[in-house]
Structure formats: C-alpha cells, structure tokens
Design an enzyme around this catalytic site. Structure first.
Site, PDB file in Angstrom:
ATOM      1  N   SER A 166       1.065   4.981  15.174  1.00 23.98           N
ATOM      2  CA  SER A 166       2.183   4.060  14.893  1.00 23.98           C
ATOM      3  C   SER A 166       3.407   4.572  15.634  1.00 23.98           C
ATOM      4  O   SER A 166       3.981   5.599  15.264  1.00 23.98           O
ATOM      5  CB  SER A 166       2.466   3.988  13.386  1.00 23.98           C
ATOM      6  OG  SER A 166       1.380   3.421  12.697  1.00 23.98           O
ATOM      7  N   LYS A 223       2.810  -3.673  13.153  1.00 25.19           N
ATOM      8  CA  LYS A 223       2.707  -2.501  12.285  1.00 25.19           C
ATOM      9  C   LYS A 223       4.064  -2.147  11.677  1.00 25.19           C
ATOM     10  O   LYS A 223       4.159  -1.757  10.510  1.00 25.19           O
ATOM     11  CB  LYS A 223       2.156  -1.304  13.052  1.00 25.19           C
ATOM     12  CG  LYS A 223       2.046  -0.019  12.219  1.00 25.19           C
ATOM     13  CD  LYS A 223       1.133  -0.180  11.004  1.00 25.19           C
ATOM     14  CE  LYS A 223       1.157   1.028  10.081  1.00 25.19           C
ATOM     15  NZ  LYS A 223       0.500   2.218  10.655  1.00 25.19           N
ATOM     16  N   LYS A 247       9.527   8.074   9.659  1.00 22.96           N
ATOM     17  CA  LYS A 247       9.510   7.766  11.086  1.00 22.96           C
ATOM     18  C   LYS A 247       9.330   6.266  11.312  1.00 22.96           C
ATOM     19  O   LYS A 247      10.041   5.650  12.125  1.00 22.96           O
ATOM     20  CB  LYS A 247       8.392   8.563  11.757  1.00 22.96           C
ATOM     21  CG  LYS A 247       8.176   8.268  13.225  1.00 22.96           C
ATOM     22  CD  LYS A 247       7.017   7.306  13.458  1.00 22.96           C
ATOM     23  CE  LYS A 247       5.708   7.864  12.971  1.00 22.96           C
ATOM     24  NZ  LYS A 247       4.575   6.941  13.247  1.00 22.96           N
TER      25      LYS A 247
END
Length: 342
Positions: free
Chosen positions: A144, A219, A287
C-alpha cells in the site's frame, strides 16, 4: 529443459536454485496456464510450472506465499529476516538470498513491503527487480503506497519491458491466511487478465479498477473507510461498557443490523478482549492515512471525518502503540473517556 511460453515470450528455462530438490512438492505441482499477450494467441499452455516470487514475507506476504504454494505454483521467497524464508521453505516453497536471485527466473514477481520508499528500493535498486527480472515478467506490487509513486514506478517498469500492476489488498492477516483478500488492481487490462490466476490464488474479490495507480487510489479509500469504522466501533464499545450492557450480546445484535460490518465482525471481539496482537499494525495504518489526507488535499476533496481519525491514529502511534493492531485505537478512546485500567 522446458520452454517457457505462457507470458508472451519464449525462453529456455534456467535451472532452479534454492532449497527445493527433485521429488519435493513443488516439482510435482500441476501446470498453470497464463494468458499470452501476443497478437496470434489469447491463451498458451505452459510446459512447466509458473514461478512466482514473493518479496516481503511479513504478516501478509508469508500467508499469501503459502497459499500460492498450495495452489500449485513454484514459489520463491525473499525477506530480510531468514526465519520467514525458512517458514516458506517448510511450507514447500524455495528461498533466495537476494532480490536479484529471487527474480531472475520468475514469471511473476509480487512485492509486499511496508511503504513507498521500500517499494522503490526493492524495485529500482542495483539489486532490484527492474535490473534483474526478465522482460515480460509480470510485476505485482501488493504493498500500500502513494498512487503517484505507483504510477511512476509502473512507467519505469514498462520501459524495462516488465508488465506492472499495482494490486494492494484488503482483508488483514486472516484474509491473507484464508486466501480471501479483496484485491484492487491498477494497470493494463491485458496484464491484469494474465495475472488473474495468481491473484485469485490469494484473493476472493479481484477487480481491475483502472490504469496504473488506480489500485492504490482505491486502497486509500478503503483505509479511510476502515479507520473510520474502527474508531466508531471503539467509541460504541466504550459507550456500551459505560452502561454495563452485555457487550457480547450487544455486538451480536448490532452485527445483524445496518451497523453490521466486517470491521465489527473482525475487530469487536479484539476490543472486548483487549487483545491487540497485530493483524494490521497501527503504524502502517498511520502511513495509509497520511496517503489519504495528502491525496485528498491534492484533489481538492474535503475529508473532515477522515482528518480527525488520521489525527487519532497518529496520536496512538505517537504514544508508542504503533506495533498494535489497528483495533488498538480503542485504547486511546478509553483514555479520552477516563476509563482505562478496567
């Protein structure tokens, strides 16, 4: 020597190196057909087993690699820690001592590492995928990372003759173990179709969502929704406990109505048990929320609730809880309510 033909190229297969010996499980696996991208054929039957390299054998990468072994692929793994490689070898895969070694004979390369700089290092470094993978190799980045980085790396990979796909996954550790991941894929549709058998060996919902970078954009939206759900579930559990409600019964009935969700199903009991063993670490969700808020700002999109949850995730990580499962947001909610130590 077998002739490789299933990826729109014809080369003589190099001998395998690694832990496997003749007669081991991977030498007895069924063949896999991968669509050919040449103009005169839409499907080619392989004359040997498809080799899939998995780089990054962590919480997600290792079970994905094991499922590829179960599906009959010849799986090569590389990880910075040897114990993870040993676990894959014990499951019937093979190990490599470097990225370069792991990809040199691969038909498909999957990278599953924590962040954008990690992907760039693995892919573009001197020892990296671009320098050592054969032309025509499908590269699937299941990490990701930032959508703009994914698009830029895809362009570099295509220039080297590789077939890049950004294919981040959702479903957490259990989804990886169960081969039930949701996989959102960006890239060329023909490359997606070629990679579909591999992706379907590790995922249940596999969807092509657009050109390079699109998988990472979807995502990011996924992580926005998941973080918001986890925070609201944490608030609901603290609220229920404050009133002395039977929380097991409460979550059962909530799960059967409109409030039901996979987040409730998978994270509710963890909160009740105060068990925050990581299935997906808070520091990684931190993150991801940075990716969401940055990309939203660039697009001129307001995400007010997302921004608040991003700050709550950041606060939890800054308190030293980044190694906990993302359901560990519950701990901060308890503290803000003055209900710790229960």
């Amino acid at each position: 020597m077998a002739v490789r033909s299933g990826l729109g190229m014809s080369t003589t297969a190099a001998p395998h190196h690694g832990s496997a010996q003749p007669g081991s499980p991977q030498h007895e696996r069924p063949q896999h057909d991968l669509p050919q991208d040449s103009e005169d054929s839409t499907m080619a039957t392989r004359t040997d087993t498809t080799t899939v390299t998995v780089i990054g054998l962590g919480i997600m990468g290792l079970p994905m690699a094991k499922n590829l072994v179960k599906a009959g692929y010849d799986v090569v793994g590389f990880n910075r820690s040897q114990d993870k490689i040993d676990q894959l070898v014990g499951a019937g895969g093979r190990g490599a001592s470097s990225v370069a070694e792991s990809v040199q004979n691969a038909d498909v390369v999957i990278t599953m590492v924590p962040d954008s700089p990690d992907v760039e290092a693995v892919v573009t470094g001197e020892d990296g995928v671009l320098a050592h993978a054969r032309q025509g190799t499908i590269w699937i980045d299941a990490s990701s990372i930032r959508p703009d980085v994914a698009a830029r790396l895809a362009e570099q990979a295509a220039a080297k003759g590789l077939r890049p796909l950004d294919a981040p996954v959702s479903g957490g550790e259990q989804g990886a173990i169960d081969a039930a991941l949701s996989i959102m894929v960006g890239g060329e549709e023909s490359d997606f179709e070629a990679a579909r058998p591999v992706l379907e060996a590790v995922g249940k919902t596999v969807v092509h969502v657009g050109p390079a970078g699109s998988g990472q954009t979807v995502k990011a939206a996924n992580q926005l929704i998941v973080a918001g759900n986890i925070q609201l579930l944490a608030e609901a559990v603290v609220f229920l406990e404050a009133y002395g409600v039977d929380t097991d019964a409460a979550l059962k009935v909530l799960g059967g109505g409109l409030a039901g969700s996979k987040v409730l199903d998978q994270k509710g009991q963890k909160m009740l048990d105060r068990n925050f063993d990581p299935g997906f670490r808070l520091q990684l969700h931190h993150k991801d929320m940075g990716i969401v808020t940055s990309a939203a700002r660039e697009a001129g999109v307001a995400v007010p609730l997302g921004a608040i949850v991003a700050q709550l995730v950041a606060a939890t990580v800054n308190k030293g809880d980044g190694g906990l499962d993302h359901s560990g947001l519950f701990k901060l909610t308890e503290e803000l309510s003055g209900r710790t130590g229960r």
